[in-house]
Design an enzyme around this catalytic site. Structure first.
Site, PDB file in Angstrom:
ATOM      1  N   CYS A  79       8.974  -8.449   5.375  1.00 52.40           N
ATOM      2  CA  CYS A  79      10.201  -9.019   4.809  1.00 52.40           C
ATOM      3  C   CYS A  79      11.381  -8.819   5.774  1.00 52.40           C
ATOM      4  CB  CYS A  79      10.445  -8.401   3.430  1.00 52.40           C
ATOM      5  SG  CYS A  79      11.668  -9.275   2.476  1.00 52.40           S
ATOM      6  N   HIS A 165       5.378  -8.999   0.319  1.00 55.02           N
ATOM      7  CA  HIS A 165       5.148  -7.547   0.313  1.00 55.02           C
ATOM      8  C   HIS A 165       3.674  -7.221   0.083  1.00 55.02           C
ATOM      9  CE1 HIS A 165       9.309  -6.113   0.532  1.00 55.02           C
ATOM     10  NE2 HIS A 165       9.576  -7.283  -0.039  1.00 55.02           N
ATOM     11  N   GLU A 167       2.341  -4.393   0.267  1.00 57.54           N
ATOM     12  CA  GLU A 167       2.167  -3.025  -0.238  1.00 57.54           C
ATOM     13  C   GLU A 167       2.193  -2.936  -1.753  1.00 57.54           C
ATOM     14  OE1 GLU A 167       4.735  -4.341   1.215  1.00 57.54           O
ATOM     15  OE2 GLU A 167       6.641  -3.391   0.741  1.00 57.54           O
TER      16      GLU A 167
END
Ligand code: XMP
Length: 504
Positions: A79, A165, A167
């Site tokens: 990002c 994202h 994660e």
């Protein structure tokens, strides 16, 4: 060997560290503007740039240092991290008018990051700015409907960026994508529990040598694991367990019978009456904490003199306490809540904090390898001042006894119904209220006990646990039957915030 995560303030940074460790790659979080020298100290094999609440168009937005990006280390920007890479390599970004937030579908994804993954992929987005033009020598690797460049690579070298994202769990294939990045960067993946334990043992032996270590053992998983680690490392140590009389039922015996057979040199101090003395007449919660803290230090100091001298004081500080990052609170060497943290400097100990790179669940892994029984490893957190902050108002032996029995019934029932491991913490509180009731033919005027059970991950925020009504019904009956001093049981339905987990 590690992956260095540069933190630009994203709320997800620690999650990146967790994910990489799940992939057996050791990772550390450093502030976004860390120098190359600082980064090099961690023997990095790759860099990861986190997201950020900032926009790259803000003049004061945090950025990685140019020499860090020029170091040639493989790098993945997530990002905002991707925006930093694109800007640094001469691409162009577009200021976002509105935020793209939530689920998105990637299409045409390809290249090493997406190896083994489908071309269409669900991901989680949270951004406003985006990439307008890629730097020379970069290629687009995926797009989504709102975002034309959702992933990109440098054709030479090992740099890549993703707008989404990977994660977060809302990106279902995110971990596979991070694993692909680790492969791309040839990162060693040897951060297994067994290797970690070996590393901790080596470090303790090397640091302590033939000196001796003092340790305050609270019975919580961190200090208990630490005690067993010292014993396992074979270093000279004394663990001090202060029984302040504010423990839950059976707690002291549980700790003793778990750690003694594992070789811990355990010294249990009976200090219940001293603590009760110091708490006499104290009503205010903060004053109670101070009274317990001061009494603890007095007892601990006396033991240190009796058992010493010691060169080291071991503490169960964990990684979340020491992460110095843009979003974090800065390196705190001593746990703010920890009783031993208040020990006076004049004692002159050197700190030994072998668990400082571990997350809580990694400590639990170590505890398992070291042979600690499940009841201790998976135990709910318990505050340093113990039941003193759960007996509202003045703490007396009698009121402690009532609370201890009610609490034991609640916890036992949770265990019997398989609910104990489903909540972050569960506890009983003895309120100062008395309430009218009927028992048999008579009128009673009993104590009011509040039960609290919360879900959560770190205690920073929490939600009240939706325990089944039938279960609560049974517990209320069980407590009023077995602890006759209690006339009424209530269940706390306050989340945190605005409430705290403890009542005081
Ligand atoms: P609160 O009540 O602040 O609690 O929502 C958050 C977590 O911290 C624990 N806690 C303490 N732990 N000393 C400690 O060691 C303290 O004074 C203390 N106060 C709260 C609490 O049990 C919960 O897990």
């Amino acid at each position: 060997m590690s992956v260095v995560i540069l933190d630009f303030g994203s709320q997800y940074t620690r999650l990146i560290a967790r994910r990489l460790r799940e992939l057996n790659a050791f990772s550390v979080v450093l502030p976004g503007d860390a120098s190359l020298e600082e980064i090099s100290r961690h023997e990095p094999q790759a860099l990861l740039l986190s997201g950020s609440p900032a926009s790259i168009f803000e003049r004061t937005a945090p950025r990685p240092r140019p020499e860090v990006l020029d170091s040639g280390l493989p790098v993945l920007g997530i990002c905002y991290g991707m925006h930093c890479l694109v800007e640094a390599h001469g691409g162009r970004l577009a200021r976002g008018e509105r935020r793209e937030y939530g689920r998105a579908l990637l299409s045409h994804s390809h290249g090493p990051l997406f190896k083994g993954l489908p071309e269409e992929l669900e991901v989680w987005m949270s951004h406003a700015d985006g990439v307008e033009e890629l730097p020379p020598g970069w290629e687009k690797a995926a797009s989504s409907c709102e975002c034309s460049v959702a992933a990109a690579y440098a054709l030479e070298g090992k740099a890549a960026g993703v707008q989404f994202h990977p994660e977060v769990t809302h990106t279902p294939q995110g971990t596979a994508l991070l694993a692909n990045f680790l492969d791309m960067a040839d990162v060693r993946r040897d951060w297994t529990p067994e290797n970690t334990l070996q590393m901790l043992l080596d470090e303790v032996r090397r640091k302590v040598g033939s000196d001796s270590v003092l340790l305050g053992l609270s019975g919580g998983v961190d200090s208990t694991t630490l005690a067993v680690l010292l014993a396992h490392a074979g270093v000279d140590h004394s663990a001090v367990f202060v029984d302040h009389g504010l423990l839950r039922r059976g707690e002291r015996q549980e700790v003793e019978s778990a750690v003694r057979p594992l070789g811990v040199n355990l010294n249990v101090v009976d200090a219940g009456s001293l603590f009760l003395d110091r708490l006499r007449g104290v009503q205010d919660p903060e004053e109670k904490r101070r009274a317990v803290g001061a009494a603890f230090i007095d007892v601990f100091e006396e033991q240190a003199r009796r058992l010493g001298p010691f060169r080291f004081l071991a503490q169960g500080t964990l990684y979340p306490d020491v992460i110095e990052s843009a979003g974090g609170t800065g390196a705190a060497n001593i746990k703010s809540h920890h009783n031993v943290g208040g020990l006076p400097q004049h004692l002159g100990f050197e700190l030994l904090e072998p668990l400082r790179f571990l997350f809580k669940d990694e400590v639990r892994e170590m505890a398992k390898l070291l042979g600690l029984p499940a009841e201790l490893r998976l135990r709910h957190p318990f505050p340093g001042p113990g039941l003193a902050v759960r007996v509202l108002g003045e703490v007396t032996a009698r009121r402690l006894d009532i609370l201890r029995r009610a609490d034991a019934e609640f916890v036992a029932a949770l265990r019997e119904h398989g609910l104990y491991d489903q909540v972050w913490q569960a506890l009983a509180v003895l309120t100062p209220a008395r309430s009218v009731g009927v028992t048999g033919d008579g009128r009673s005027y009993g104590h009011v006990v509040a039960l609290r059970a919360v879900t959560g991950v770190d205690g920073m925020t929490a939600d009240w646990a939706r325990l089944p009504h039938e279960f609560l019904d049974q517990v209320a009956g069980r407590i009023t039957r077995r602890v006759p001093e209690v006339g009424r049981v209530v269940y706390d339905i306050t989340s945190k915030p605005p409430g705290t987990i403890e009542w005081e």
